[in-house]
Design a protein around this motif. Structure first.
Motif, PDB file in Angstrom:
ATOM      1  N   GLU A  24       0.823  -1.029   0.119  1.00  0.00           N
ATOM      2  CA  GLU A  24      -0.293  -0.054   0.156  1.00  0.00           C
ATOM      3  C   GLU A  24       0.662   1.321  -0.024  1.00  0.00           C
ATOM      4  O   GLU A  24       0.246   2.355  -0.208  1.00  0.00           O
ATOM      5  CB  GLU A  24      -0.911  -0.055   1.254  1.00  0.00           C
ATOM      6  N   GLY A  25       2.114   1.099   0.125  1.00  0.00           N
ATOM      7  CA  GLY A  25       2.860   2.327   0.194  1.00  0.00           C
ATOM      8  C   GLY A  25       2.783   3.038   1.508  1.00  0.00           C
ATOM      9  O   GLY A  25       2.691   2.334   2.922  1.00  0.00           O
ATOM     10  N   LEU A  26       3.000   4.284   1.667  1.00  0.00           N
ATOM     11  CA  LEU A  26       2.854   5.176   3.056  1.00  0.00           C
ATOM     12  C   LEU A  26       1.495   5.300   3.392  1.00  0.00           C
ATOM     13  O   LEU A  26       0.801   5.766   2.633  1.00  0.00           O
ATOM     14  CB  LEU A  26       3.423   6.497   2.838  1.00  0.00           C
ATOM     15  N   VAL A  27       1.168   4.660   4.624  1.00  0.00           N
ATOM     16  CA  VAL A  27      -0.117   4.840   5.022  1.00  0.00           C
ATOM     17  C   VAL A  27      -0.143   5.519   6.369  1.00  0.00           C
ATOM     18  O   VAL A  27       0.609   5.123   7.328  1.00  0.00           O
ATOM     19  CB  VAL A  27      -0.801   3.216   5.348  1.00  0.00           C
ATOM     20  N   GLN A  28      -1.118   6.488   6.354  1.00  0.00           N
ATOM     21  CA  GLN A  28      -1.176   7.164   7.695  1.00  0.00           C
ATOM     22  C   GLN A  28      -2.729   7.093   8.089  1.00  0.00           C
ATOM     23  O   GLN A  28      -3.724   7.175   7.151  1.00  0.00           O
ATOM     24  CB  GLN A  28      -0.944   8.613   7.474  1.00  0.00           C
ATOM     25  N   THR A  29      -3.087   6.991   9.280  1.00  0.00           N
ATOM     26  CA  THR A  29      -4.451   6.967   9.461  1.00  0.00           C
ATOM     27  C   THR A  29      -4.910   8.013  10.874  1.00  0.00           C
ATOM     28  O   THR A  29      -5.910   7.870  11.482  1.00  0.00           O
ATOM     29  CB  THR A  29      -5.037   5.438  10.366  1.00  0.00           C
ATOM     30  N   PHE A  30      -3.978   9.065  10.893  1.00  0.00           N
ATOM     31  CA  PHE A  30      -4.216  10.088  11.754  1.00  0.00           C
ATOM     32  C   PHE A  30      -5.162  11.214  11.117  1.00  0.00           C
ATOM     33  O   PHE A  30      -6.198  11.649  12.087  1.00  0.00           O
ATOM     34  CB  PHE A  30      -2.954  11.047  11.885  1.00  0.00           C
ATOM     35  N   VAL A  31      -5.049  11.547  10.088  1.00  0.00           N
ATOM     36  CA  VAL A  31      -6.085  12.446   9.399  1.00  0.00           C
ATOM     37  C   VAL A  31      -7.256  11.703   8.578  1.00  0.00           C
ATOM     38  O   VAL A  31      -6.994  10.916   7.631  1.00  0.00           O
ATOM     39  CB  VAL A  31      -5.316  13.472   8.553  1.00  0.00           C
ATOM     40  N   ASP A  32      -8.516  11.711   8.992  1.00  0.00           N
ATOM     41  CA  ASP A  32      -9.626  10.851   8.594  1.00  0.00           C
ATOM     42  C   ASP A  32     -10.213  12.086   7.584  1.00  0.00           C
ATOM     43  O   ASP A  32     -11.082  12.838   8.212  1.00  0.00           O
ATOM     44  CB  ASP A  32     -10.348  10.032   9.474  1.00  0.00           C
ATOM     45  N   LEU A  33     -10.249  11.842   6.363  1.00  0.00           N
ATOM     46  CA  LEU A  33     -11.105  12.712   5.535  1.00  0.00           C
ATOM     47  C   LEU A  33     -12.547  12.358   5.294  1.00  0.00           C
ATOM     48  O   LEU A  33     -13.143  12.843   4.342  1.00  0.00           O
ATOM     49  CB  LEU A  33     -10.219  12.996   4.128  1.00  0.00           C
ATOM     50  N   SER A  34     -12.669  11.058   5.682  1.00  0.00           N
ATOM     51  CA  SER A  34     -14.246  10.669   5.475  1.00  0.00           C
ATOM     52  C   SER A  34     -15.350  11.297   5.938  1.00  0.00           C
ATOM     53  O   SER A  34     -14.912  12.220   6.955  1.00  0.00           O
ATOM     54  CB  SER A  34     -14.355   9.354   5.722  1.00  0.00           C
TER      55      SER A  34
END
Length: 98
Positions: A24-34
């Motif tokens: 998946e490459g670089l994955v961040q879950t701090f910022v959720d744009l949903s």
């Protein structure tokens, strides 16, 4: 966290991870744009946290209250505290010796 208090009284959740995945490459879950569900924002008026200084923030106290101040809550934290103490001890000994 209530990072902008007293300018803006609202708590923000800082929860997530940053990882590098081979698929998946670089994955961040701090910022959720949903799109967010409509809810009442958490403020200092409606949010309380149990701490060692105030273990029962919403209740009246009668008599002694147990106060717990966590120092280490996981094995990796114990390792970090031990390594930090060892590093400071060795460096202090080295600077005292020279």
């Amino acid at each position: 966290m209530n990072a902008l208090w007293p300018l803006h009284d609202q708590f923000y959740t800082v929860d997530g991870e940053l990882k590098l995945s081979t698929t998946e490459g670089l994955v961040q879950t701090f910022v959720d744009l949903s799109p967010a569900e409509p809810s009442r924002p958490s403020t200092t008026d409606n949010t309380r946290y149990s701490t060692g200084a105030d273990p029962t923030p919403w209740q009246e106290r009668e008599g002694p209250v147990e106060r717990v101040f966590p120092v280490v809550t996981a094995g990796w934290q114990l390792m970090l505290v031990g390594l930090s103490a060892a590093t400071v001890s060795v460096r202090s000994w080295q600077s005292w010796r020279h």
